[in-house]
Design a protein around this motif. Structure first.
Motif, PDB file in Angstrom:
ATOM      1  N   LYS A  10       0.836  -1.200   0.000  1.00 46.92           N
ATOM      2  CA  LYS A  10       0.000   0.000   0.000  1.00 46.92           C
ATOM      3  C   LYS A  10       0.872   1.250   0.000  1.00 46.92           C
ATOM      4  O   LYS A  10       1.858   1.333   0.725  1.00 46.92           O
ATOM      5  CB  LYS A  10      -0.928   0.006   1.210  1.00 46.92           C
ATOM      6  N   GLY A  11       0.486   2.210  -0.820  1.00 50.29           N
ATOM      7  CA  GLY A  11       1.212   3.463  -0.914  1.00 50.29           C
ATOM      8  C   GLY A  11       2.350   3.443  -1.921  1.00 50.29           C
ATOM      9  O   GLY A  11       2.948   4.488  -2.193  1.00 50.29           O
ATOM     10  N   ALA A  12       2.670   2.262  -2.504  1.00 51.71           N
ATOM     11  CA  ALA A  12       3.770   2.181  -3.461  1.00 51.71           C
ATOM     12  C   ALA A  12       3.375   2.711  -4.836  1.00 51.71           C
ATOM     13  O   ALA A  12       4.209   3.224  -5.575  1.00 51.71           O
ATOM     14  CB  ALA A  12       4.260   0.737  -3.589  1.00 51.71           C
ATOM     15  N   ALA A  13       2.101   2.584  -5.180  1.00 53.05           N
ATOM     16  CA  ALA A  13       1.630   3.031  -6.496  1.00 53.05           C
ATOM     17  C   ALA A  13       1.474   4.549  -6.520  1.00 53.05           C
ATOM     18  O   ALA A  13       1.135   5.183  -5.508  1.00 53.05           O
ATOM     19  CB  ALA A  13       0.300   2.362  -6.840  1.00 53.05           C
ATOM     20  N   LYS A  14       1.728   5.122  -7.673  1.00 52.02           N
ATOM     21  CA  LYS A  14       1.542   6.567  -7.840  1.00 52.02           C
ATOM     22  C   LYS A  14       0.059   6.917  -7.685  1.00 52.02           C
ATOM     23  O   LYS A  14      -0.815   6.169  -8.138  1.00 52.02           O
ATOM     24  CB  LYS A  14       2.056   7.011  -9.207  1.00 52.02           C
ATOM     25  N   TYR A  15      -0.213   8.061  -7.055  1.00 54.01           N
ATOM     26  CA  TYR A  15      -1.596   8.447  -6.761  1.00 54.01           C
ATOM     27  C   TYR A  15      -2.430   8.504  -8.032  1.00 54.01           C
ATOM     28  O   TYR A  15      -3.544   7.956  -8.084  1.00 54.01           O
ATOM     29  CB  TYR A  15      -1.608   9.804  -6.050  1.00 54.01           C
ATOM     30  N   VAL A  16      -1.920   9.133  -9.060  1.00 59.00           N
ATOM     31  CA  VAL A  16      -2.572   9.141 -10.375  1.00 59.00           C
ATOM     32  C   VAL A  16      -1.525   8.690 -11.397  1.00 59.00           C
ATOM     33  O   VAL A  16      -0.647   9.468 -11.767  1.00 59.00           O
ATOM     34  CB  VAL A  16      -3.125  10.534 -10.757  1.00 59.00           C
ATOM     35  N   LEU A 233       2.732   3.472 -15.238  1.00 57.64           N
ATOM     36  CA  LEU A 233       2.451   3.932 -16.592  1.00 57.64           C
ATOM     37  C   LEU A 233       1.275   3.156 -17.170  1.00 57.64           C
ATOM     38  O   LEU A 233       1.228   1.932 -17.088  1.00 57.64           O
ATOM     39  CB  LEU A 233       3.672   3.743 -17.503  1.00 57.64           C
ATOM     40  N   ILE A 234       0.335   3.889 -17.746  1.00 54.79           N
ATOM     41  CA  ILE A 234      -0.843   3.288 -18.363  1.00 54.79           C
ATOM     42  C   ILE A 234      -0.675   3.307 -19.878  1.00 54.79           C
ATOM     43  O   ILE A 234      -0.097   4.232 -20.441  1.00 54.79           O
ATOM     44  CB  ILE A 234      -2.116   4.052 -17.946  1.00 54.79           C
TER      45      ILE A 234
END
Length: 495
Positions: A10-16, A233-234
């Motif tokens: 949790k918290g490792a992913a970029k917010y957006v 990255l999406i």
């Protein structure tokens, strides 16, 4: 089917997460050629990619010609059938076609008065135009909703899921939202198309080259290469880094051919991956080529190749207490412990069947468990390795856990002696290993088909992710079972 799972802290992913830059023409050609090489061994001659700007005009001319032919046919029918009852019908066709006026198809509309009489159709400013204002407000609302949909909150549980569906190989980034009322929600945030059938994965926070912290995943497939993807990255179409694999060289006739293996590459499928949480740049891989490799993701190269097994190496795991210790399990019916400080073997254990999975006990620095193809689970102490592979080393316990292969196992990170096992017999079982006397405290058929992978979350250590043959990702809140509550409920505070 779902072949591999991994939780993202949790918290490792970029917010957006950011949207990746679209690939260049050269990158697209490289991807297409690479795909052609992988499937046929050799790509076709490169074709011209010029856009025909006259196609639209040609389509109009063809339409006009078709109408003229239809008019001529209608006239001929009309001439041949004068006085016949069908002449009126044919005449209607002819009249209808003329109304299309294809001769003036491309002409601007004429004769239309765009300035109404007595009605104001313009406004002094856009702010006063109710239509523009409405559209602007709607666009703003849509943008806000889109940003909200793409947001990954620090409290969101993120699960990585390797899925094969309709011959498409996918890596899905899933969001699992826990609810206080017990009604959880799970959805796919975004996905990545993989180059080959996925077999293994490992999350890591080390960015290739720089070593900076981030949100990445290493994937092993039926191919010899290991791909590392940036999960923030999406719409990304290429991995951030490829370790190993085959070289692709251009021939004299501009054809791309399969080359030799890259230096340090595996020669067969990558069956297992393990990231070293203490030595963040270190990644271990197990392969069907009978080798184990240690990779430096910052230097982007293979640092060590180990050849101590005589058959496919199925699984690999780093000790969380001693980060230099690496354990591996093989189809040669053995488990080996390596000390990577000296790259030497520290212990060897023989088992009765092919090794399926291995896990270190997070609450006992000396113990690890091994699951086997024959449905057995065995626990060993690393201090009790045997030098005699015939007699073997003494086990701490041996458990007949399932009727078929125990494909995956996972320890809870907070509740000592709490182990989950998953099997191709379609069952999930939960065990209390207290006093080295395993007791099954709960079991479930999650209707996922044959179970291939399970994993406890470290942030919410009673949530168990499940993947199997039917391809539906599931999460079991094991605290919903009374047997678990009675044995391990005291560790159930997730705050």
């Amino acid at each position: 089917m779902i072949s591999a799972l991994s939780w993202v802290p949790k918290g490792a992913a970029k917010y957006v997460p950011e949207v990746a830059e679209p690939p260049s023409k050269e990158e697209i050609e490289e991807l297409v050629n690479a795909d052609s090489v992988d499937k046929s061994g050799e790509s076709e001659d490169e074709e011209e990619m010029d856009v025909d700007t006259e196609k639209g005009d040609a389509a109009v001319l063809q339409a006009q010609a078709a109408v003229l032919q239809a008019l001529a046919a209608a006239k001929a029918l009309n001439d041949d059938q004068q006085g016949d009852q069908s002449s009126a019908f044919v005449q209607n066709i002819s009249d209808g076609l003329r109304e299309l006026d294809m001769d003036h198809y491309d002409d601007e509309d004429g004769g239309i008065d765009i300035f109404g009489k007595g009605v104001d159709l313009y406004y002094p400013s856009n702010d006063m135009d109710p239509y523009l204002k409405k559209n602007t407000e709607e666009n703003a609302d849509d943008e806000e909703e889109e940003i909200e949909d793409m947001t990954i909150k620090p409290t969101d549980a993120v699960i990585l899921c390797a899925r094969v569906e309709d011959e498409v190989n996918l890596l899905e980034v899933c969001i699992f939202e826990e609810a206080e009322d017990g009604d959880s929600n799970m959805y796919v945030h975004h996905d990545i198309i993989l180059s080959a059938f996925p077999l293994s994965m490992a999350w890591l926070d080390c960015r290739p080259q720089s070593g900076e912290k981030g949100n990445f995943v290493a994937t092993g497939t039926m191919g010899p290469a290991i791909e590392i993807w940036d999960l923030d990255l999406i719409d990304e179409v290429q991995p951030l880094l490829v370790l190993g694999g085959k070289k692709r060289v251009k021939g004299k006739e501009k054809k791309i051919k399969k080359g030799k293996f890259k230096k340090g590459s595996h020669r067969d499928s990558v069956l297992g991956l393990a990231w070293n949480k203490e030595l963040r740049n270190v990644l271990a891989s197990a392969s069907a080529d009978k080798t184990l490799k240690i990779w430096d993701v910052v230097q982007e190269k293979c640092a060590v190749t180990l050849e101590h097994h005589t058959d496919k190496v199925q699984t690999v795991a780093w000790s969380r207490h001693s980060p230099e210790l690496l354990i591996s399990g093989s189809f040669d019916k053995s488990v080996a412990l390596m000390d990577m400080k000296s790259s030497s073997e520290s212990g060897r254990w023989s088992v009765d069947a092919d090794v399926e999975s291995i896990a270190w006990d997070p609450h006992n620095e000396h113990a690890f468990v091994v699951s086997l193809e024959n449905g057995m689970v065995q626990c060993f102490d690393k201090r009790l390795a045997s030098s005699d592979m015939v007699s073997g080393a003494k086990t701490i316990f041996t458990l007949h856990a399932h009727e078929k292969a125990v494909s995956s196992l996972s320890f809870s990170s907070v509740a000592p002696n709490f182990l989950a096992t998953g099997s191709t017999d379609k069952m999930i079982k939960l065990w209390d290993l207290s006093n080295n006397q395993p007791a099954c405290i709960a079991s479930q058929n999650p209707k996922a088909g044959k179970i291939f992978t399970i994993s406890f979350s470290e942030d919410s250590p009673f949530l168990l992710a499940i993947g199997g043959h039917k391809g539906k990702l599931q999460v079991w809140d094991t605290l919903s079972d009374q047997g678990v509550v009675s044995r391990f409920g005291i560790y159930g505070n997730r705050n």
